[in-house]
Design a protein around this motif. Structure first.
Motif, mmCIF file in Angstrom:
data_model
loop_
_atom_site.group_PDB
_atom_site.id
_atom_site.type_symbol
_atom_site.label_atom_id
_atom_site.label_comp_id
_atom_site.label_asym_id
_atom_site.label_seq_id
_atom_site.Cartn_x
_atom_site.Cartn_y
_atom_site.Cartn_z
ATOM 1 N N SER A 347 -24.904 60.575 -53.062
ATOM 2 C CA SER A 347 -24.282 59.673 -52.096
ATOM 3 C C SER A 347 -24.818 59.990 -50.704
ATOM 4 O O SER A 347 -25.807 60.693 -50.532
ATOM 5 C CB SER A 347 -22.759 59.804 -52.155
ATOM 6 N N ASP A 348 -24.104 59.477 -49.694
ATOM 7 C CA ASP A 348 -24.530 59.681 -48.311
ATOM 8 C C ASP A 348 -24.023 60.995 -47.728
ATOM 9 O O ASP A 348 -24.132 61.226 -46.524
ATOM 10 C CB ASP A 348 -24.026 58.516 -47.438
ATOM 11 N N SER A 349 -23.441 61.849 -48.539
ATOM 12 C CA SER A 349 -22.906 63.114 -48.046
ATOM 13 C C SER A 349 -24.037 64.027 -47.578
ATOM 14 O O SER A 349 -25.157 63.997 -48.095
ATOM 15 C CB SER A 349 -22.091 63.800 -49.141
ATOM 16 N N ASP A 350 -23.711 64.877 -46.566
ATOM 17 C CA ASP A 350 -24.708 65.810 -46.044
ATOM 18 C C ASP A 350 -24.893 67.015 -46.959
ATOM 19 O O ASP A 350 -25.912 67.708 -46.870
ATOM 20 C CB ASP A 350 -24.292 66.284 -44.649
#
Length: 634
Positions: A347-350
Motif C-alpha cells: 500500500s501507500d504506507s511508509d
C-alpha cells in the motif's frame, strides 16, 4: 477438424462454403457470418430442427430456404462436420471434437428418429467407449468443452469426464493409454516396455502420486475447481489434493514461485497432448483456490499459504479471502519460518513490512481453536489440543522476537507497532526476554532520535527478571538505554547474582552435610543448572576449596584459643602462690614454656598482642575471602 477441397465434397470461397454435388443450392445456413450453400434433402433427412424449419417454409413461396442458427455449439467448423455427416461423407471423431459434435447433434436434433445410427448416437457411443477410458482423451475433451460448457454440463458430458478422471487418479496410471508417463524410447505406444525394439508385454507402474498434477493444470479455473471437488467426494488423500492445488497455483500465479524455494513443475505428458494453456483471471483464481484448500497443517503447506497471502495482497482480493488465509496461517503459525513472514507493504504506507497482517495472524493463533492435523499424522499427532500448547507458544514467541528484530531496522517503523506485536502473545509464552531486548536494542540503534520517555515506554514490555545474566551484563553497559532502565537492569543483575550464589552455596552445604534434615536435592539441581548456564564452574570450584580451608583454619584457631586460655589460668595461679619477686623466666620454666629473649619492657605488650591476634586474624581472613569471592561473581 474441417476438411476442405474436392476430397471432402466441400469447397470454400471466402466466407462461403459450397457442396460439390453439381446441383444448385436450395438452402443456406448462416453461422457467425459464415454461409453454407447446401441442399434440403440431405439435411432434412438427418436433422429434426432443419426438418421443422422446412415444414414451416412450405407455406412461403420461396425457392431457397434461409436459416440463421444463433449460438450454434462449436461454430462453423462443427457445423461442417454435421453437414458432411448428413451428406454421407466420412467424419472423424476425436477427443478434441467429440463434445462439440455431440452438442451440435443435440442442437440440430440429429437423433435416431431421423435415421438409425445418427450423429447423436454415434458421438455418444464414441464418447463412452473411447474418451472416458483414456486419461489423455478425458483431459482433451474437458478442455475442448469450454466454448459449450453450459450445454455440455446439461448433457452430463463434463460430469462424466470428471468422474472418470477422479477414478483414474486412484488407479495405476499405466492402464490409461499412451502417453501417460514419458519414458523415452523404452515405452511402446501400447504402454509396454520395449527391449531392443521388442515388445516385452510388461507394463510400467508409477510409484509417484503427482503424475497427474501437470495434466490437470491445463484446465480452466472452473473445471479445475469442479475436478478437485469431485476428487474430494471420491476420497482422494488431502495431501495429493493440496499438492495439485499448489502446483496449479504456482503455474498460473507467477509471483508465487519466488517464495516456494524454486519448486517448479516437471514436464510430463502435456507435450504429447498438445494442450493449450488455460487463460485465467489471477484474482478469480486465487479466490477460488482459497476455498479448495484442505484444513490441514504442514511446513511446506504453511509456507505456501504465506506465499499465497503475499499474492493476495498484491491482487487486492476480497477481505473475506484475505481473512480466511490469515486464519489458516494462524492455526499453524508454529510451523512458519522467518523469511516467509516478512511480507512487504504493497500500500501507500511508509513502512517496509506489513505488520498489521502478521498481528492478525498472531491473533488467530491465540484465539482460534486449532483442530488441524498433519497431512500424514503420526500416532502422537492424532490428538491435537484445541488451544495452543506451551511448546507451540514458545516456538511462536521465538519466531515473533526474531520477526520484531528483523523489522526493527526500518526507520519508518512506529513504536506503537513494535509494542502491539510484542503484546500480542501472552506473558507465559516467553521464558526469557532476551529476544525482546535484542529487538529493542536494534530498534533504538536505528532510531537514535527517540526520547528517553518513548524508550522507557517501549522497555516496559521487557520483564527484567526474565533476562539472562548475559543480557543483563550487556544492558547494564548499553548507552542507548535510558538511565532508569539501566538502574533497573543493574538491580536485577545483582539479584540474579545473589540468587545464583546462594543456590551454589546451599548446594555445597548439602554436599558437605548430606545428613542434614533439610532436603537439598532440588536445590542442587537448580544450582547446577544455573552454574552450567552462566559458566561459573571455575568459580564454584574455587569457592569450595576456600570453604574447606576456612573450616580448617577455624578449627585450628579454636584449639589455639583454648591452649592460650589454659596458659593464662596457670600463670595467674603461679603468680598468687609465689611472691612478686619471682622471675617470670622461672615461672615459665615451672609451667614448661620457653620464652624468647626480648627486652623486658616489650613482654607485656607482646602478650597483649598475642591475646588479640588469633580472632582478629580470622576475621580479616574471612573479610578478604568474601571480597575476593564477590569480585569473581560480579
Amino acid at each position: 477438424m474441417a476438411p476442405t477441397g474436392k476430397l471432402s465434397g466441400f469447397r470454400r470461397e471466402g466466407t462461403d462454403w459450397f457442396c460439390n454435388g453439381g446441383l444448385p443450392s436450395d438452402i443456406t445456413v448462416s453461422i457467425e457470418g459464415v454461409t453454407f450453400h447446401l441442399h434440403k434433402f440431405p439435411l432434412v433427412s438427418k436433422s429434426g430442427k432443419i426438418a421443422k424449419a422446412h415444414d414451416e417454409f412450405k407455406d412461403i413461396d420461396m425457392k431457397t430456404l434461409k436459416m440463421v442458427l444463433e449460438d450454434f455449439p462449436g461454430g462453423p467448423d462443427t457445423f461442417l462436420i454435421a453437414a458432411k455427416f448428413c451428406y454421407g461423407y466420412r467424419v472423424e471423431l476425436t477427443a478434441r471434437n467429440v463434445v462439440l459434435v455431440h452438442c451440435a447433434a443435440e442442437y440440430l436434433e440429429m437423433t435416431d428418429e431421423f435415421g438409425e445410427g445418427n450423429l447423436l448416437s454415434k458421438s455418444e457411443s464414441f464418447f463412452h467407449k473411447n474418451t472416458l477410458r483414456s486419461w489423455k482423451d478425458c483431459i482433451l475433451a474437458l478442455q475442448s468443452s469450454e466454448p459449450v460448457l453450459p450445454r455440455a454440463e446439461k448433457l452430463q458430458l463434463v460430469g462424466k469426464c470428471l468422474n472418470a478422471l477422479s477414478m483414474m487418479v486412484c488407479t495405476d496410471p499405466s492402464l490409461f493409454g499412451w502417453p501417460m508417463k514419458m519414458y523415452g524410447s523404452f515405452q511402446s505406444p501400447g504402454g509396454s516396455i520395449l527391449w531392443n525394439g521388442i515388445n516385452t508385454g510388461a507394463r510400467i507402474r508409477s510409484s509417484e502420486s503427482d503424475w497427474w498434477f501437470e495434466d490437470i493444470s491445463y484446465l480452466s479455473v472452473s473445471l479445475f475447481e469442479r475436478l478437485i471437488k469431485t476428487m474430494q467426494a471420491r476420497g482422494i488423500r488431502p495431501e495429493n489434493l493440496a499438492g495439485a492445488i499448489m502446483y496449479y497455483s504456482r503455474k498460473h500465479l507467477p509471483g508465487l514461485g519466488r517464495w516456494q524455494g524454486g519448486q517448479g513443475g516437471k514436464t510430463r505428458t502435456v507435450a504429447s497432448f498438445s494442450l493449450t494453456p488455460a487463460t485465467v483471471d489471477q484474482r478469480v483464481l486465487l479466490e477460488s483456490i482459497e476455498k479448495l484448500l484442505p484444513d490441514k497443517k504442514g511446513k511446506s503447506y504453511c509456507r505456501f499459504l504465506l506465499g499465497l497471502l503475499r499474492v493476495a495482497l498484491i491482487l487486492n482480493v476480497t477481505q473475506t479471502c484475505k481473512d480466511s488465509l490469515e486464519r489458516r496461517i494462524g492455526m499453524q503459525l508454529e510451523l512458519a519460518t522467518l523469511d516467509s513472514l516478512l511480507i512487504p507493504t504493497y500500500s501507500d504506507s511508509d513502512a517496509l513490512y506489513n505488520t498489521e497482517c502478521i498481528e492478525q495472524i498472531v491473533h488467530y493463533f491465540i484465539s482460534t481453536e486449532s483442530n488441524l492435523t498433519a497431512f500424514s499424522p503420526s500416532s502422537r499427532d492424532q490428538q491435537t489440543p484445541a488451544s495452543p500448547s506451551s511448546e507451540s507458544l514458545r516456538k511462536v514467541s521465538k519466531l515473533m522476537d526474531s520477526y520484531i528484530a528483523e523489522i526493527a531496522s526500518d526507520v519508518n517503523l512506529k513504536p506503537g507497532k513494535i509494542r502491539r506485536l510484542a503484546d500480542a502473545l501472552p506473558e507465559s509464552s516467553r521464558l526469557l526476554h532476551d529476544g525482546l531486548y535484542r529487538a529493542l536494542d536494534i530498534y533504538f540503534k536505528a532510531h537514535p532520535w527517540l526520547s528517553d520517555r518513548e524508550k522507557e515506554e517501549l522497555c516496559n514490555i521487557i520483564d527484567y527478571q526474565k533476562l539472562s545474566i548475559h543480557a543483563c551484563a550487556h544492558a547494564s553497559q548499553n548507552d542507548r538505554l535510558p538511565l532508569r532502565v539501566v538502574l533497573q537492569v543493574l538491580f536485577f543483575e545483582q539479584l540474579h547474582l545473589r540468587t545464583a550464589l546462594a543456590g551454589c552455596l546451599n548446594a555445597l552445604d548439602g554436599e558437605i552435610a548430606p545428613a542434614a534434615p533439610v532436603p537439598v536435592t532440588g536445590l542442587v539441581e537448580t544450582a547446577g543448572e544455573i552454574v552450567q548456564r552462566d559458566g561459573w564452574v571455575t568459580v564454584v570450584r574455587e569457592n569450595q576449596v576456600l570453604k574447606v580451608d576456612m573450616d580448617r583454619m577455624s578449627s585450628r584457631v579454636g584449639e589455639l584459643e583454648e591452649e592460650f586460655s589454659k596458659i593464662k589460668q596457670e600463670m595467674k595461679s603461679v603468680a598468687k602462690s609465689h611472691s612478686s619477686r619471682s622471675s617470670p623466666r622461672l615461672v615459665a620454666r615451672k609451667i614448661g614454656c620457653k620464652l624468647v629473649p626480648r627486652p623486658s619492657d616489650a613482654q607485656p605488650e607482646s602478650l597483649n598482642r598475642t591475646g588479640s591476634t588469633p580472632r582478629a586474624s580470622i576475621e580479616w581472613a574471612r573479610r578478604s575471602l568474601k571480597s575476593k569471592n564477590s569480585e569473581s561473581f560480579t
